[in-house]
Design an enzyme around this catalytic site. Structure first.
Site, short mmCIF file in Angstrom:
data_model
loop_
_atom_site.label_atom_id
_atom_site.label_comp_id
_atom_site.label_asym_id
_atom_site.label_seq_id
_atom_site.Cartn_x
_atom_site.Cartn_y
_atom_site.Cartn_z
N THR A 178 1.02 -1.20 -0.07
CA THR A 178 0.08 0.03 -0.09
C THR A 178 0.79 1.20 -0.03
O THR A 178 0.31 2.42 0.13
CB THR A 178 -0.87 0.09 1.35
OG1 THR A 178 -0.05 0.13 2.37
CG2 THR A 178 -1.93 -1.16 1.21
N TRP A 179 2.01 1.22 0.00
CA TRP A 179 2.97 2.33 -0.18
C TRP A 179 2.55 3.34 -1.33
O TRP A 179 2.57 2.89 -2.45
CB TRP A 179 4.44 1.95 -0.30
CG TRP A 179 5.28 3.17 0.24
CD1 TRP A 179 5.06 4.24 0.74
CD2 TRP A 179 6.97 3.18 -0.16
NE1 TRP A 179 6.21 5.00 1.01
CE2 TRP A 179 7.20 4.55 0.50
CE3 TRP A 179 7.68 2.36 -0.80
CZ2 TRP A 179 8.63 4.99 0.33
CZ3 TRP A 179 9.10 2.83 -0.69
CH2 TRP A 179 9.50 3.79 -0.18
N TYR A 234 2.82 5.48 5.53
CA TYR A 234 2.46 5.44 4.14
C TYR A 234 1.19 6.68 4.08
O TYR A 234 0.06 6.47 4.60
CB TYR A 234 1.75 4.34 3.66
CG TYR A 234 2.93 3.04 3.66
CD1 TYR A 234 4.28 3.58 3.72
CD2 TYR A 234 2.73 1.86 3.61
CE1 TYR A 234 5.26 2.55 3.73
CE2 TYR A 234 3.44 0.84 3.57
CZ TYR A 234 4.97 1.09 3.72
OH TYR A 234 5.91 0.21 3.75
N ASP A 291 -0.63 -5.07 3.45
CA ASP A 291 0.66 -4.63 4.15
C ASP A 291 0.71 -3.12 4.13
O ASP A 291 0.34 -2.44 3.14
CB ASP A 291 2.12 -4.94 3.55
CG ASP A 291 3.27 -4.20 4.29
OD1 ASP A 291 3.66 -4.86 5.11
OD2 ASP A 291 3.79 -3.27 3.53
P1 NAP Z 1 6.63 -2.61 -5.90
O1 NAP Z 1 5.51 -3.39 -5.36
O2 NAP Z 1 7.82 -3.41 -6.57
O3 NAP Z 1 5.97 -1.72 -7.15
C1 NAP Z 1 4.72 -1.07 -7.09
C2 NAP Z 1 4.90 -0.32 -8.61
O4 NAP Z 1 4.68 -1.28 -9.54
C3 NAP Z 1 3.57 0.51 -8.53
O5 NAP Z 1 3.83 1.52 -9.41
C4 NAP Z 1 2.62 -0.35 -9.55
O6 NAP Z 1 1.78 0.45 -10.42
C5 NAP Z 1 3.65 -1.16 -10.25
N1 NAP Z 1 3.03 -2.20 -10.74
C6 NAP Z 1 2.38 -3.41 -9.85
N2 NAP Z 1 2.26 -4.39 -10.66
C7 NAP Z 1 2.64 -4.12 -11.99
C8 NAP Z 1 2.55 -4.98 -13.05
N3 NAP Z 1 1.85 -6.23 -13.06
N4 NAP Z 1 3.09 -4.54 -14.09
C9 NAP Z 1 3.58 -3.22 -14.41
N5 NAP Z 1 3.63 -2.41 -13.20
C10 NAP Z 1 3.16 -2.95 -11.99
O7 NAP Z 1 7.02 -1.56 -4.98
P2 NAP Z 1 6.72 -0.94 -3.42
O8 NAP Z 1 5.26 -0.41 -3.42
O9 NAP Z 1 7.74 -0.21 -2.92
O10 NAP Z 1 6.82 -2.14 -2.63
C11 NAP Z 1 5.44 -3.00 -2.39
C12 NAP Z 1 5.08 -2.95 -0.96
O11 NAP Z 1 6.03 -3.22 -0.07
C13 NAP Z 1 4.86 -1.50 -0.77
O12 NAP Z 1 3.76 -0.79 -1.17
C14 NAP Z 1 4.73 -1.45 0.83
O13 NAP Z 1 3.44 -2.08 1.40
C15 NAP Z 1 5.96 -2.43 1.17
N6 NAP Z 1 7.34 -1.77 1.39
C16 NAP Z 1 7.96 -1.90 2.58
C17 NAP Z 1 9.03 -1.20 2.91
C18 NAP Z 1 9.65 -1.23 3.96
O14 NAP Z 1 10.42 -0.42 4.49
N7 NAP Z 1 9.12 -2.18 5.18
C19 NAP Z 1 9.66 -0.37 1.82
C20 NAP Z 1 9.02 -0.32 0.53
C21 NAP Z 1 7.95 -0.87 0.26
P3 NAP Z 1 0.28 0.85 -10.19
O15 NAP Z 1 0.04 1.01 -8.74
O16 NAP Z 1 0.06 1.74 -10.92
O17 NAP Z 1 -0.61 -0.52 -10.47
#
Ligand code: NAP
Length: 286
Positions: free
Chosen positions: A28-29, A62, A57
């Site tokens: 959900t970030w 966020y 998550d």
């Molecule tokens: P991610 O999941 O690697 O990437 C998200 C991005 O990819 C969004 O822009 C999304 O676009 C795009 N996307 C998703 N599915 C896709 C697909 N099938 N094809 C093309 N593009 C796609 O990055 P993240 O949000 O950094 O990481 C995931 C989650 O991990 C976070 O949301 C958060 O909950 C958690 N997190 C935790 C930490 C920590 O420190 N604990 C740090 C970073 C992240 P759309 O939204 O436009 O669909």
């Protein structure tokens, strides 16, 4: 363990106490930051839940609570079917601060309990204080499990030496094909201690999808680069991946990665394009 959901068989991994959690969840970030109502994000999360990705998550960080509010709307009326994860800021992670932060998160999420509460990263507050707060929150039923995020092996070893530290149920870290450093030490450590690794930014916030080697193999395989990147993670023990997707087509595409089993030669091809580490590296964070 398998359960058929939305046409795709969800798989599960056990927490240290044996409770199963889905291997593929919903990040959900970035949600709840815009001025818009966020209805599209809520719909994307609800679609993911419908498809069987029943782990959400989120974090107080966020959207400064905005993501928790949207997650709260997404789980309304279906709380019992969701494994809900949130995180406390390190600067809030004192004994009293953790409890107060958790209560604020619960209010925003519209629920009386979190399934897993994580220390977002290591800060200045002594671990004992945060662990003490986690224990109190468990006793009062406000959290069911606790864990950490962005903890390197040395942090895990220190955590394990503290009272209650070995009750840690998960470590959430940056892990994807382009960020394989944890395979040197942290991943084996977590496997040995039966602590699930929650892989965040599993497609490197979209950047990984532009890598040619991934695109080439995806084309030959009749899959998308995102599916390949997720399937690679899901094949690794004890990994759980939490991609964030706000667009419904991305949610569906990511869920279908559960159906993609990579062959030995395909894994070897990915190893050549995205080599595993050959020495210890500092834990990377986003
Ligand atoms: P991610 O999941 O690697 O990437 C998200 C991005 O990819 C969004 O822009 C999304 O676009 C795009 N996307 C998703 N599915 C896709 C697909 N099938 N094809 C093309 N593009 C796609 O990055 P993240 O949000 O950094 O990481 C995931 C989650 O991990 C976070 O949301 C958060 O909950 C958690 N997190 C935790 C930490 C920590 O420190 N604990 C740090 C970073 C992240 P759309 O939204 O436009 O669909």
């Amino acid at each position: 363990m398998q359960e058929f959901a939305g046409g795709v068989a969800m798989r599960y991994r056990p927490l240290p106490d044996g409770e199963p959690i889905p291997v593929l969840g919903l990040g959900t970030w970035g949600m709840g930051e815009a001025r818009s109502s966020g209805d599209d994000m809520v719909a994307a999360l609800r679609l993911g839940l419908d498809l069987g990705m029943t782990l959400i998550d989120t974090a107080e960080m966020y959207g400064e609570g905005g993501a928790e509010q949207l997650a709260g709307k997404a789980i309304a009326g279906r709380r019992d079917g969701v494994f809900l994860v949130s995180k406390v800021y390190p600067h809030n992670a004192t004994r009293a601060g953790t409890i107060a932060a958790c209560e604020r998160s619960l209010k925003r999420l519209g629920t009386d309990r979190l399934d897993l509460y994580l220390l977002h990263w290591r800060g200045e507050v002594p671990l004992d204080e945060t662990l003490d707060a986690f224990a109190a929150l468990r006793r009062s039923g406000k959290i069911r499990h606790y864990g950490v995020s962005n903890f390197a092996v040395a942090d895990m070893v220190e955590l394990w030496s503290r009272p209650g530290g070995d009750g840690t149920a998960a470590n959430q870290v940056l892990y994807n094909l382009g960020r394989r450093g944890i395979e040197w030490d942290l991943l084996p450590w977590c496997r040995e201690h039966r602590v699930p690794v929650m892989a965040y930014s599993p497609i490197e916030q979209g950047r990984l999808l532009r890598r040619r080697a991934l695109g080439d193999l995806a084309r030959r395989r009749g899959a998308t680069p995102a599916q390949l990147a997720l399937a690679w993670l899901l094949a690794r023990d004890p990994v759980v991946a939490i991609p964030k997707a706000g667009r419904p087509e991305h949610v569906r595409e990511n869920c279908a990665a559960l159906d993609l089993a990579l062959t030995g030669p395909e894994l070897a091809e990915l190893d050549r394009a995205f080599p595993p580490p050959h020495r210890a590296r500092p834990l990377e964070m986003l």
